[in-house]
Design a protein around this motif. Structure first.
Motif, PDB file in Angstrom:
ATOM      1  N   GLY A 125       4.020 -21.346 -27.453  1.00 16.24           N
ATOM      2  CA  GLY A 125       4.324 -22.232 -28.949  1.00 16.24           C
ATOM      3  C   GLY A 125       5.695 -23.500 -28.148  1.00 16.24           C
ATOM      4  N   CYS A 126       6.305 -23.878 -29.137  1.00 17.64           N
ATOM      5  CA  CYS A 126       7.637 -24.595 -29.211  1.00 17.64           C
ATOM      6  C   CYS A 126       7.876 -25.284 -29.954  1.00 17.64           C
ATOM      7  N   GLU A 162      -4.809  -7.034 -34.418  1.00 14.19           N
ATOM      8  CA  GLU A 162      -5.994  -8.600 -34.098  1.00 14.19           C
ATOM      9  C   GLU A 162      -6.292  -7.502 -33.789  1.00 14.19           C
ATOM     10  N   ALA A 221      13.069 -24.248 -28.601  1.00 13.04           N
ATOM     11  CA  ALA A 221      12.642 -22.988 -28.662  1.00 13.04           C
ATOM     12  C   ALA A 221      11.306 -22.828 -28.450  1.00 13.04           C
ATOM     13  N   GLY A 273       8.218 -19.966 -26.363  1.00 13.75           N
ATOM     14  CA  GLY A 273       7.332 -18.425 -26.531  1.00 13.75           C
ATOM     15  C   GLY A 273       6.335 -18.632 -26.159  1.00 13.75           C
ATOM     16  N   MET A 274       6.424 -18.043 -24.725  1.00 12.48           N
ATOM     17  CA  MET A 274       4.950 -17.929 -24.390  1.00 12.48           C
ATOM     18  C   MET A 274       4.401 -16.459 -23.805  1.00 12.48           C
ATOM     19  N   PHE A 315       4.518 -24.163 -36.980  1.00 12.98           N
ATOM     20  CA  PHE A 315       5.323 -22.868 -36.470  1.00 12.98           C
ATOM     21  C   PHE A 315       6.635 -23.136 -38.018  1.00 12.98           C
ATOM     22  N   ILE A 362      -8.191  -9.933 -20.430  1.00 13.09           N
ATOM     23  CA  ILE A 362      -7.134  -9.555 -20.567  1.00 13.09           C
ATOM     24  C   ILE A 362      -6.724  -7.942 -20.562  1.00 13.09           C
ATOM     25  N   THR A 375      10.422 -24.178 -36.275  1.00 14.41           N
ATOM     26  CA  THR A 375      10.489 -25.348 -35.265  1.00 14.41           C
ATOM     27  C   THR A 375       9.925 -26.184 -36.097  1.00 14.41           C
ATOM     28  N   GLU A 400      -4.186 -22.903 -23.642  1.00 16.26           N
ATOM     29  CA  GLU A 400      -3.230 -22.181 -24.453  1.00 16.26           C
ATOM     30  C   GLU A 400      -2.003 -21.404 -23.565  1.00 16.26           C
ATOM     31  N   ILE A 401      -0.815 -21.705 -23.138  1.00 17.79           N
ATOM     32  CA  ILE A 401      -0.204 -20.583 -23.031  1.00 17.79           C
ATOM     33  C   ILE A 401       1.451 -20.596 -23.856  1.00 17.79           C
ATOM     34  N   GLN A 448       5.908 -11.509 -24.029  1.00 20.53           N
ATOM     35  CA  GLN A 448       6.120 -12.678 -24.382  1.00 20.53           C
ATOM     36  C   GLN A 448       7.609 -12.859 -23.645  1.00 20.53           C
ATOM     37  N   PHE A 474       1.392  -7.257 -26.151  1.00 22.65           N
ATOM     38  CA  PHE A 474       1.184  -8.151 -24.869  1.00 22.65           C
ATOM     39  C   PHE A 474       2.860  -8.307 -24.463  1.00 22.65           C
ATOM     40  N   HIS A 523       6.169 -11.417 -32.824  1.00 21.48           N
ATOM     41  CA  HIS A 523       7.031 -12.333 -31.410  1.00 21.48           C
ATOM     42  C   HIS A 523       8.176 -11.650 -31.084  1.00 21.48           C
ATOM     43  N   GLN A 529      15.639 -14.973 -30.789  1.00 20.09           N
ATOM     44  CA  GLN A 529      16.680 -16.369 -31.217  1.00 20.09           C
ATOM     45  C   GLN A 529      17.228 -15.529 -32.414  1.00 20.09           C
TER      46      GLN A 529
HETATM   47  C1  FA5 Z   1       4.034 -17.380 -31.185  1.00 21.82           C
HETATM   48  O1  FA5 Z   1       4.700 -16.123 -31.121  1.00 21.82           O
HETATM   49  C2  FA5 Z   1       6.009 -18.881 -31.705  1.00 21.82           C
HETATM   50  N1  FA5 Z   1       6.998 -17.503 -31.313  1.00 21.82           N
HETATM   51  C3  FA5 Z   1       5.792 -18.981 -29.789  1.00 21.82           C
HETATM   52  C4  FA5 Z   1       7.125 -20.158 -30.299  1.00 21.82           C
HETATM   53  C5  FA5 Z   1       8.374 -19.698 -30.291  1.00 21.82           C
HETATM   54  C6  FA5 Z   1       6.795 -21.074 -30.962  1.00 21.82           C
HETATM   55  C7  FA5 Z   1       9.135 -20.463 -29.962  1.00 21.82           C
HETATM   56  C8  FA5 Z   1       7.518 -22.264 -31.442  1.00 21.82           C
HETATM   57  C9  FA5 Z   1       9.457 -21.639 -30.879  1.00 21.82           C
HETATM   58  P1  FA5 Z   1       1.833 -17.732 -31.104  1.00 21.82           P
HETATM   59  O2  FA5 Z   1       2.219 -16.978 -31.956  1.00 21.82           O
HETATM   60  O3  FA5 Z   1       0.698 -19.302 -30.445  1.00 21.82           O
HETATM   61  O4  FA5 Z   1       3.335 -18.379 -30.924  1.00 21.82           O
HETATM   62  O5  FA5 Z   1       1.786 -16.730 -29.586  1.00 21.82           O
HETATM   63  C10 FA5 Z   1       2.010 -17.558 -28.642  1.00 21.82           C
HETATM   64  C11 FA5 Z   1       1.835 -17.657 -27.224  1.00 21.82           C
HETATM   65  O6  FA5 Z   1       0.887 -15.707 -27.436  1.00 21.82           O
HETATM   66  C12 FA5 Z   1       0.194 -17.815 -27.343  1.00 21.82           C
HETATM   67  O7  FA5 Z   1      -0.002 -18.423 -26.645  1.00 21.82           O
HETATM   68  C13 FA5 Z   1      -0.722 -16.906 -26.284  1.00 21.82           C
HETATM   69  O8  FA5 Z   1      -0.150 -17.459 -24.914  1.00 21.82           O
HETATM   70  C14 FA5 Z   1      -0.019 -15.860 -26.241  1.00 21.82           C
HETATM   71  N2  FA5 Z   1      -0.937 -14.895 -27.840  1.00 21.82           N
HETATM   72  C15 FA5 Z   1      -0.994 -14.733 -28.977  1.00 21.82           C
HETATM   73  N3  FA5 Z   1      -1.692 -13.927 -29.338  1.00 21.82           N
HETATM   74  C16 FA5 Z   1      -1.959 -13.262 -28.197  1.00 21.82           C
HETATM   75  C17 FA5 Z   1      -3.108 -11.433 -28.006  1.00 21.82           C
HETATM   76  N4  FA5 Z   1      -3.264 -11.432 -29.389  1.00 21.82           N
HETATM   77  N5  FA5 Z   1      -3.176 -11.100 -26.992  1.00 21.82           N
HETATM   78  C18 FA5 Z   1      -2.700 -11.890 -25.823  1.00 21.82           C
HETATM   79  N6  FA5 Z   1      -1.625 -12.837 -25.592  1.00 21.82           N
HETATM   80  C19 FA5 Z   1      -1.784 -13.616 -26.690  1.00 21.82           C
END
Ligand code: FA5
Length: 337
Positions: A282-283, A196, A305, A307-308, A248, A323, A251, A279-280, A208, A206, A168, A173
């Motif tokens: 986490g925060c 995965e 924080a 992460g999208m 997370f 995707i 956070t 879902e877009i 972020q 991907f 991620h 940060q």
């Molecule tokens: C995170 O990666 C956290 N680091 C986000 C975060 C940052 C939370 C800061 C809080 C504070 P997560 O694993 O849910 O969270 O991934 C965030 C986003 O990445 C997901 O909502 C989704 O939009 C995208 N994502 C996750 N896995 C995949 C994947 N395998 N392929 C494409 N997009 C993905």
């Protein structure tokens, strides 16, 4: 075999040679073989002395006729071939010019630029970090306990030296907070990797965009307002957001952010699994343990924080339901952007 039969045989041999689609250089060889100084027709002319006297004239005419046929056959084919070569090499200056297709930005790059532009207007700077990370930056400093499942080989690509391909953008940060003192208001775009299973919504690499705001008295309300502003700017004024409680390690409290489904506009469909939401990212509010790992005073500072997932955001915006299309680089897909 009589010399008269020999003439017929040479004619059909020559016709076969022409019919075998010879290259231009082979055609010259054929001409030499039949018409050259030491060619087969000269041989035939020399043998005229062996023909019985009453048929010498007839034989001479036959050989001359064959000579003409061979000459004409070679000339016609070679001029056709030369014309073809001229046309294909663009020598015909009267033809219209060739138009080259211009390239364009990949839709993910376009999406990242659009997103950065909005955050720039909201006062965020841009920071970047490495794609090969230490486990400390990717996990430990972000408060992942040693036995956390994300550290598993199933989810993370490990390198032989113990580093990881970052899973991620959150380790940026840590790098930013180690390098600078608050206030910090920055986004951190980049590529991330996960071990995965690939499907329509998941890929092994991907992008972020991480966001971090640290100062005195930063509140959860500001986080929500920032993400709402971003989504309205990016998706349009009628988009709705939903903050779902989540977890997370870095956070507390943590939320997952959903927006209304692009396809059904919230009614429920196959893409959003009948929920009406997608879902877009986490925060959440930065966990005090994270502040401790970068030697920030966790009594003085608070921060949020987020992460999208950039691919997910582009899918929502452009109505893309797989995707994998972003990574196949099929021009028929790419030129639609
Ligand atoms: C995170 O990666 C956290 N680091 C986000 C975060 C940052 C939370 C800061 C809080 C504070 P997560 O694993 O849910 O969270 O991934 C965030 C986003 O990445 C997901 O909502 C989704 O939009 C995208 N994502 C996750 N896995 C995949 C994947 N395998 N392929 C494409 N997009 C993905």
């Amino acid at each position: 075999m009589s010399l008269f039969t020999k003439v017929d045989e040479l004619r059909s041999e020559f016709k076969q040679a022409l019919a075998s689609s010879p290259a231009l250089s082979d055609l010259e060889q054929i001409r030499q073989q039949y018409l050259g100084r030491k060619g087969v027709l000269n041989d035939l002319f020399k043998q005229i002395k062996d023909v019985e006297p009453s048929r010498k004239g007839e034989f001479g005419n036959l050989v001359n006729q064959l000579k003409q046929e061979i000459q004409d056959g070679v000339d016609t084919l070679s001029s056709k071939m030369v014309k073809g070569t001229e046309a294909s090499s663009g020598l015909d200056v009267s033809l219209p010019g060739v138009h080259y297709q211009r390239g364009s930005l990949h839709p993910i790059e376009q999406t990242m630029r659009d997103m950065k532009r909005i955050f720039h207007r909201l006062g965020f700077a841009v920071a970047e970090g490495p794609e090969i990370e230490t486990q400390w930056h990717n996990f430990d400093a972000l408060n992942f306990p040693p036995e956390h499942p994300a550290r598993d080989m199933q989810d993370t690509f490990f390198l032989n030296n113990g580093s990881v391909l970052r899973t991620h953008t959150s380790p940026v940060q840590i790098r930013l907070m180690l390098a600078e003192q608050p206030p910090i208001r920055s986004i951190m775009p980049g590529r991330v990797y996960r071990n995965e299973a690939i499907d329509a919504g998941h890929y092994c690499l991907f992008h972020q965009i991480e966001g971090l705001y640290v100062d005195e008295n930063v509140t959860l309300g500001e986080l929500k307002a920032t993400l709402e502003l971003f989504c309205r700017e990016y998706f349009g004024a009628d988009v709705k957001l939903r903050f779902r409680p989540s977890f997370f390690p870095f956070t507390e409290p943590s939320n997952e952010v959903d927006v209304t489904c692009f396809l059904c506009r919230g009614k429920g469909c196959r893409v959003c699994k009948q929920t009406g939401w997608l879902e877009i990212g986490g925060c959440g509010m930065v966990d005090p343990n994270v502040f401790r790992s970068v030697n920030y005073d966790s009594e003085k500072y608070t921060g949020y924080a987020f992460g999208m997932g950039v691919e997910r955001i582009a899918m929502l915006k452009y109505g893309i339901n797989d995707i994998r299309l972003f990574f196949e680089n099929d021009v028929r897909f790419l030129k639609q952007f």
